[in-house]
Enzyme design. Sequence first.
Site, PDB file in Angstrom:
ATOM      1  N   ASN A  64      -7.865   5.040  -2.260  1.00  0.00           N
ATOM      2  CA  ASN A  64      -7.353   3.763  -1.782  1.00  0.00           C
ATOM      3  C   ASN A  64      -6.725   2.976  -2.932  1.00  0.00           C
ATOM      4  OD1 ASN A  64      -6.802   1.681  -0.002  1.00  0.00           O
ATOM      5  ND2 ASN A  64      -8.917   1.400   0.661  1.00  0.00           N
ATOM      6  N   CYS A 117       0.809  -1.212   0.000  1.00  0.00           N
ATOM      7  CA  CYS A 117       0.000   0.000   0.000  1.00  0.00           C
ATOM      8  C   CYS A 117       0.848   1.270   0.000  1.00  0.00           C
ATOM      9  CB  CYS A 117      -0.960   0.013   1.180  1.00  0.00           C
ATOM     10  SG  CYS A 117      -0.156   0.017   2.809  1.00  0.00           S
ATOM     11  N   HIS A 133      -2.438   0.792   7.361  1.00  0.00           N
ATOM     12  CA  HIS A 133      -2.638   0.965   5.920  1.00  0.00           C
ATOM     13  C   HIS A 133      -2.276   2.400   5.558  1.00  0.00           C
ATOM     14  CE1 HIS A 133      -4.198  -0.087   2.027  1.00  0.00           C
ATOM     15  NE2 HIS A 133      -5.235   0.735   2.087  1.00  0.00           N
TER      16      HIS A 133
END
Length: 371
Positions: free
Chosen positions: A263, A105, A245
């Site tokens: 995202n 991520c 995250h």
Amino acid sequence: MAESLDLKKLSEDLKAAGTPWQMDPQTSLAQMTEDERRIRLGFVPPAGAPTLEEAVQRDVTAPRVTQEMIQAESGLGAPAAYDLRNVGGKNFTTPVKDQGGCGSCVAFGVAAVMETTLRRQRNDETLAIDLSEAHLFYCHGGEDGRTCQNGWFPDAALDKARDKGVTMESVYPYSGSQQACAVPSGWQNNIAKVTGRTELSTRSAMKDWISTRGSITGCFIVYQDFFSYRSGVYRHVSGNAAGGHCVEIVGYSDSQRCWICKNSWGTNWGEGGFFRIGYGECQIETWYGPWGANAVTLRTWQGNLKVNGLWSNRSARNAYAHFQGVGWRRVVDTSDVQHHAMLTELVGAKAGNRGVRALVDGNEIQEIYVV
């Protein structure tokens, strides 16, 4: 270990809380197994930073950000709302991607920040920029021992982007699982770099940066309910922490008391791959960073350019060419011979209305071919 996603309990808890946001049991993440969900996180804080457990404890005791608090912060310079997807009708963000079954991520969040920042600083929503998360994560991160299993950190990724640069997706494509670094030779002629990074320590500083410079990184606690988020302003309602995250923060709204984020879980999750999260929620403002990229430079071959104009003065090696759709760029000045040869070719290309293929590094033309 935290309990797995409990959709029935989440539905009940959302109703009890007055449905502050909408869930969807059919999101791509909600349909996965617990192990598949966790691997799609990827922020494990480095030594010296608050651990996940410490971040959760801080989150439990953190006061809720109220409208009165936001009102007290107003008037410090930034507008009350800003969205890099719509700045005077221009969308400076790039398409939502999917990191797949890898804890990468950070690479996706940092690459997205670089792309948006470059478009914003050039005021060009059509600028074609698609950076290689594979290069950033599997090569640069791999040098530091980072893998799909142990994730990475945004400041380290930005430093690699500053020192080495990140090539294009077309040069080295990403796969959704661990891969060896196999970037092809010549990648150094197709890269983006950051000039540096700035840590933003207050909500006001974050807003000011977004509204004047570009997007920023955001690292936060993912609780189990977040996996089934569909729309609305997310606030933690149900479930324990699943992990950390990192994403790209592209805007904010004081009236909704939220950040707008992009995202890396594909477009079948959230609001087309984006989500809104309440100010102060899940330690997104304070756990690690956030960071902004000071500026982004691009070194790449650009083809079929038209020379619109040329400029020089009596100073040695001081000439510029204006390319249609690119703007003014300085002709390389490392030597008299190279400078004069390139300038002569550019004069000929303009006079003959011929196309030029050029290696443009930031604001400098380093090589040309006249076609």
